[in-house]
Write a protein that holds these residues in place. Structure first.
Motif: not given
Length: 412
Positions: A112, A115, A297-298, A300, A383-384, A394-395
């Motif tokens: 990853g 940011r 990873t899923s 993100e 992080n998001h 996250p999706e």
């Protein structure tokens, strides 16, 4: 084993004390068997003897009775000492484990992109500030109700936990794990058998009146699930995904992570647990690590994988890999998941064996955190986050949050 103890920073003399106790156990056992054999032989001779010979045999029988009793007591004491010392001994450290303490780990890989909030034009908020803006985390009332290091997840915070748990269980089920809801209270033999009453005992909650322990991870009941059983080889591997509340005193963490919900006394967790043939444990260890990497990873999240150093393994692990997520406001990676190869350590203590043809032998156990909820929430929020205090979902979690793409602030 001496080298392993030295690498762990544990007492090397324990190995020699164990060898000495085991030698006394063996020799006292031989002594007991010899005396019992003589006693039985004497029992056959006495009825046939007469006069002075019989009197001599009876006198010898009285002496033998006392000697057998003493030898039996000596054997039991040596056996008890041997078992007590065995329980204090950690697992044999894998030869590839880096030697040293907490900071002597080896970074194996990174994933990853971290940011650059400066380039995006705003200073990142920490998870507690974000949680309060979202109406998701309440530590003040948690402390009021239960004390420090307790918290409430409220509104979207509670929904986010449920989404994480459901998504983690869905991934584990798709990978072939059997979902399990496990007891939070276990007997002493379950806790000791998994290795949590040694160096980790200070972090364990004990209910004196009931002689039960609150688990710090569902690894404990999942390991003890097949206690005192023999499993046919064709049933292996057995893989379970346990969801449970977890309780930890955090006795050695005074002053660490006191803000927010990164280090708390009670949290929920999804844990993977595998039973495999001993020769398959290293390959299974890599599989557990891959499932953890797939999960992070899923979500993100930027993270790294480390090979944990010998003195930081915990008594049951022969080798341990941690996945550490980047926490922006701390400016460093922090542990989110961990997977340990416990080889035969737990199965021997819990008497779990595998039948392969005519051979019955101990099997190997492994564990791997898939989702420790509070720490995962910390990583997701930080992080998001977006400039206005909202958080992008996250999706992978959106189907479990009613399709919600963003968590919006409820107060500003």
């Amino acid at each position: 084993m001496r080298a392993s103890q030295r690498a762990r920073g544990e007492d090397v003399a324990l190995v020699d004390a164990l060898l000495s106790a085991d030698e006394r156990r063996r020799s006292s056992g031989v002594r007991f068997d010899e005396l019992r054999a003589e006693q039985k032989q004497l029992g056959k001779q006495i009825p046939k003897a007469t006069g002075d010979e019989k009197a001599g045999l009876l006198k010898r029988a009285e002496q033998l009775k006392a000697d057998v009793k003493a030898a039996d007591a000596e054997r039991d004491a040596a056996d008890a000492e041997t078992q007590e010392l065995l329980l204090r001994l950690g697992n044999l450290v894998h030869p590839d484990v880096p030697v040293g303490g907490e900071e002597d780990f080896v970074t194996l890989e990174t994933h990853g992109t971290i940011r650059d909030f400066g380039a995006e034009g705003f200073e990142p908020k920490d998870h507690l500030e974000l949680g309060q803006l979202l109406g998701a985390i309440d530590v003040e009332r948690g402390a009021k109700v239960s004390g420090s290091r307790f918290y409430f997840l409220t509104g979207v915070g509670a929904l986010l936990e449920l989404a994480l748990v459901n998504a983690a269980i869905a991934q584990a089920t798709a990978a072939g794990f059997t979902p399990m809801l496990t007891p939070a209270l276990v007997r002493p033999q379950s806790m000791a058998g998994t290795g949590f009453l040694g160096q980790a005992a200070q972090d364990v909650y004990h209910l004196d009146k009931d002689d039960l322990y609150l688990v710090g991870t569902s690894e404990v009941p999942l390991a003890a699930y097949h206690m005192d059983e023999i499993i046919d080889a064709d049933r292996l591997p057995l893989r379970y995904a346990g969801f449970s509340p977890c309780f930890r005193r955090e006795a050695g963490s005074h002053g660490k992570d006191t803000r927010g919900i990164f280090r708390v006394h009670q949290f929920d967790k999804v844990e993977m647990f595998s039973y495999v043939a001993p020769e398959d444990s290293q390959a299974e260890h890599q599989r557990l690590l891959e499932w953890e990497k797939q999960w992070l990873t899923s979500l993100e999240l930027p993270f790294r994988v480390i090979d944990v150093a010998s003195a930081d393994l915990g008594s049951s692990a022969a080798r341990k890999f941690d996945c550490e997520a980047w926490i922006p406001t701390q400016g460093k990676y922090r542990e989110l998941t961990s997977t340990s190869d416990c080889t035969e350590f737990q199965s021997r203590r819990l008497s779990i064996r595998v039948r392969d043809g005519k051979q019955v032998k101990p099997l190997a156990t492994l564990n791997g955190t898939l989702c420790a909820v509070p720490r995962t929430i910390v990583a997701i929020l930080e992080n998001h986050q977006q400039a206005d205090g909202s958080v992008r979902v996250p999706e992978v979690l959106r189907p479990y949050l009613g399709g919600r793409e963003v968590l919006e602030p409820v107060s500003r």
